[in-house]
Design a protein around this motif. Structure first.
Motif, mmCIF file in Angstrom:
data_model
loop_
_atom_site.group_PDB
_atom_site.id
_atom_site.type_symbol
_atom_site.label_atom_id
_atom_site.label_comp_id
_atom_site.label_asym_id
_atom_site.label_seq_id
_atom_site.Cartn_x
_atom_site.Cartn_y
_atom_site.Cartn_z
ATOM 1 N N GLY A 12 0.832 -1.082 -0.119
ATOM 2 C CA GLY A 12 0.033 -0.191 0.092
ATOM 3 C C GLY A 12 1.011 1.163 0.024
ATOM 4 O O GLY A 12 1.952 1.081 0.133
ATOM 5 N N ILE A 13 0.220 2.567 -0.132
ATOM 6 C CA ILE A 13 0.950 3.697 -0.044
ATOM 7 C C ILE A 13 0.274 4.528 0.936
ATOM 8 O O ILE A 13 -1.042 4.366 1.083
ATOM 9 N N ALA A 14 1.079 5.405 1.432
ATOM 10 C CA ALA A 14 0.585 6.273 2.684
ATOM 11 C C ALA A 14 1.001 7.672 2.058
ATOM 12 O O ALA A 14 1.938 7.776 1.394
ATOM 13 N N PHE A 15 0.322 8.812 2.675
ATOM 14 C CA PHE A 15 0.677 10.193 2.730
ATOM 15 C C PHE A 15 1.121 10.440 3.860
ATOM 16 O O PHE A 15 0.056 10.695 4.949
ATOM 17 N N SER A 16 2.327 10.748 4.421
ATOM 18 C CA SER A 16 2.776 11.196 5.569
ATOM 19 C C SER A 16 3.748 12.197 5.657
ATOM 20 O O SER A 16 4.754 11.915 4.976
ATOM 21 N N GLN A 17 3.807 13.072 6.581
ATOM 22 C CA GLN A 17 4.619 14.087 6.601
ATOM 23 C C GLN A 17 4.559 14.816 5.315
ATOM 24 O O GLN A 17 5.836 15.186 4.874
ATOM 25 N N GLY A 18 3.638 15.152 4.495
ATOM 26 C CA GLY A 18 3.664 15.770 3.368
ATOM 27 C C GLY A 18 4.286 14.805 2.032
ATOM 28 O O GLY A 18 4.331 15.585 1.073
ATOM 29 N N GLU A 82 -8.061 14.407 -3.051
ATOM 30 C CA GLU A 82 -6.943 14.179 -3.984
ATOM 31 C C GLU A 82 -5.878 13.275 -3.248
ATOM 32 O O GLU A 82 -5.625 12.486 -4.136
ATOM 33 N N ILE A 83 -5.595 13.621 -2.030
ATOM 34 C CA ILE A 83 -4.689 12.809 -1.378
ATOM 35 C C ILE A 83 -5.060 11.326 -1.297
ATOM 36 O O ILE A 83 -4.139 10.314 -1.826
ATOM 37 N N LEU A 84 -6.447 10.912 -1.081
ATOM 38 C CA LEU A 84 -6.722 9.738 -0.998
ATOM 39 C C LEU A 84 -6.721 8.898 -2.244
ATOM 40 O O LEU A 84 -6.345 7.968 -2.425
ATOM 41 N N ALA A 85 -7.049 9.860 -3.398
ATOM 42 C CA ALA A 85 -6.962 9.025 -4.644
ATOM 43 C C ALA A 85 -5.543 9.090 -5.332
ATOM 44 O O ALA A 85 -5.363 8.022 -5.979
ATOM 45 N N ARG A 86 -4.562 10.019 -4.826
ATOM 46 C CA ARG A 86 -3.274 9.521 -5.130
ATOM 47 C C ARG A 86 -2.879 8.207 -4.494
ATOM 48 O O ARG A 86 -1.902 7.528 -5.058
ATOM 49 N N CYS A 87 -3.184 8.121 -3.095
ATOM 50 C CA CYS A 87 -2.435 6.946 -2.457
ATOM 51 C C CYS A 87 -3.061 5.817 -3.381
ATOM 52 O O CYS A 87 -2.255 4.786 -3.375
ATOM 53 N N VAL A 88 -4.365 5.642 -3.739
ATOM 54 C CA VAL A 88 -4.875 4.509 -4.492
ATOM 55 C C VAL A 88 -4.040 4.038 -5.678
ATOM 56 O O VAL A 88 -3.905 3.102 -6.266
ATOM 57 N N HIS A 124 -2.915 12.453 7.852
ATOM 58 C CA HIS A 124 -2.290 11.252 7.369
ATOM 59 C C HIS A 124 -3.341 10.524 6.657
ATOM 60 O O HIS A 124 -4.442 10.434 6.851
ATOM 61 N N ALA A 125 -2.989 9.755 5.870
ATOM 62 C CA ALA A 125 -3.781 8.784 4.994
ATOM 63 C C ALA A 125 -3.059 7.536 4.347
ATOM 64 O O ALA A 125 -1.730 7.606 4.238
ATOM 65 N N TYR A 126 -3.681 6.440 4.107
ATOM 66 C CA TYR A 126 -3.161 5.306 3.491
ATOM 67 C C TYR A 126 -3.915 4.594 2.794
ATOM 68 O O TYR A 126 -5.073 4.452 3.272
ATOM 69 N N PRO A 301 -15.193 8.005 -8.960
ATOM 70 C CA PRO A 301 -14.350 7.494 -9.545
ATOM 71 C C PRO A 301 -12.759 8.127 -9.140
ATOM 72 O O PRO A 301 -12.894 9.254 -9.049
ATOM 73 N N VAL A 302 -11.761 7.062 -8.798
ATOM 74 C CA VAL A 302 -10.567 7.659 -8.285
ATOM 75 C C VAL A 302 -9.858 8.570 -9.460
ATOM 76 O O VAL A 302 -9.305 9.594 -9.323
ATOM 77 N N ALA A 303 -10.062 8.428 -10.710
ATOM 78 C CA ALA A 303 -9.420 9.140 -11.724
ATOM 79 C C ALA A 303 -10.158 10.686 -11.723
ATOM 80 O O ALA A 303 -9.375 11.665 -12.089
ATOM 81 N N LYS A 304 -11.294 10.685 -11.337
ATOM 82 C CA LYS A 304 -11.812 12.122 -11.348
ATOM 83 C C LYS A 304 -11.208 13.013 -10.385
ATOM 84 O O LYS A 304 -11.389 14.273 -10.639
ATOM 85 N N LEU A 305 -10.752 12.321 -9.423
ATOM 86 C CA LEU A 305 -10.194 13.062 -8.184
ATOM 87 C C LEU A 305 -8.783 13.531 -8.560
ATOM 88 O O LEU A 305 -7.855 14.366 -7.944
ATOM 89 N N LEU A 306 -8.176 13.074 -9.669
ATOM 90 C CA LEU A 306 -6.702 13.320 -10.048
ATOM 91 C C LEU A 306 -6.366 14.139 -10.991
ATOM 92 O O LEU A 306 -5.728 14.315 -11.872
#
Length: 317
Positions: A12-18, A82-88, A124-126, A301-306
């Motif tokens: 998986g991928i996380a968004f952490s510390q920017g 957008e961060i959530l979509a980027r993680c996915v 934070h997100a992942y 859709p994830v793509a819509k948020l990117l």
């Protein structure tokens, strides 16, 4: 945008510390009260075939949790989406569970204890691969729950409508259930009523009526979905104070959860429920849930948020 091969193959991928990092490398500072005091609220939204489910409903619950504990994420709702979509997307996951959380942040001056009003809240997100809260084969055959001795923390102590990491009762209950050969625990309130388990709400069906505990529980987004689906198929619903004996008298029973949708359970404490196999209402709701999701029901859709450039990516190579 897809991430590097090493990230795509990670868990998986996380968004952490920017920055975006493999989930196994994400950290929260040791002096953040999220670590020292479980002072953190979160939510978890599912992605199936490239689309979030009921994303706005998850955000409404997340905002309510933040407001209750007096936290404010340091980014806007659109930035969070957008961060959530980027993680996915960076993880290369078409089916995922995506967690997002607001932590208290370190106290002013960097001390281990202090005035929470001086803290700078962190976000934070992942995204991790999609999972089921019970073994996947039980989705078809029916899960086994265990009513445990551990009691659900009462709302007067910890508001269970706030999705937080105050989960020691659920963890202790999980040990009890697993030690007894069951899939998951079902906790009672201090008054002896059915409440919930880790990551799911419970329902019983009697005749043409579906009932679910309405007090001392987190009001799940999939729980909300069950109310919608029951209306569609002509099943009446209600919040109810349910005792363990109500499971013995039920025609059938099921879980509602982001981690698996609608999952029948057919045993409780080694006793069969109804005929000992998934019931017709549970199966109809389960199948309708997945059919409607495949049709794009409540989908984002994830793509819509990117639409914006990705934030900085930390390479592992």
């Amino acid at each position: 945008m897809k991430g590097t091969e090493s990230m795509t193959e990670s868990r998986g991928i996380a968004f952490s510390q920017g920055s975006y990092v493999p989930v196994d490398e994400a950290t929260i500072p040791m002096l953040d009260p999220a670590f020292t005091k479980s002072d953190v609220v979160f939510d978890a939204v599912s992605v199936w075939d490239g689309s979030f489910f009921r994303l706005d409903d998850h955000f409404a619950r997340f905002r309510a949790s933040c407001d209750y504990v007096r936290m404010k994420p340091p980014c806007t709702e659109e930035e969070i989406k957008e961060i959530l979509a980027r993680c996915v997307d960076t993880a290369g996951l078409s089916r995922s569970i995506v967690y997002f959380m607001c932590t208290r942040g370190r106290y002013g001056g960097g001390a281990a204890f202090g005035d929470p009003r001086t803290s700078r809240n962190e976000f934070h997100a992942y995204a991790v691969p999609y999972y089921w809260v019970v073994p996947k084969e039980r989705v078809e055959t029916g899960a086994h729950l265990w009513i445990v001795e551990t009691r659900r923390a009462p709302n007067v102590s910890i508001n269970q409508r706030v999705k937080s990491f105050n989960r020691m009762d659920l963890t202790c209950g999980q040990f009890e259930a697993l030690d007894n050969g069951a899939d998951q625990p079902l906790l009672l309130s201090t008054e002896g009523y059915l409440t919930e388990g880790p990551g799911f709400n419970v329902w019983i069906v009697k005749g043409d009526r579906a009932q679910t505990p309405g007090d001392n529980v987190l009001e799940g987004i999939t729980r909300l979905t069950v109310f919608d689906l029951c209306r569609e198929i002509g099943i009446s619903t209600e919040d109810a104070d349910l005792k363990p004996d109500d499971l013995d008298d039920a025609d059938e029973a099921f879980l509602s959860t982001s981690g698996g949708g609608i999952i029948p359970f057919t045993m409780v404490n080694n006793r069969s429920i109804g005929g000992g196999e998934p019931g017709p209402v549970s199966c109809q709701l389960r199948d309708l849930y997945w059919a409607k999701r495949a049709q794009g029901w409540h989908a984002t859709p994830v793509a819509k948020l990117l639409a914006k450039p990705a934030l900085e990516m930390v390479s592992t190579t």
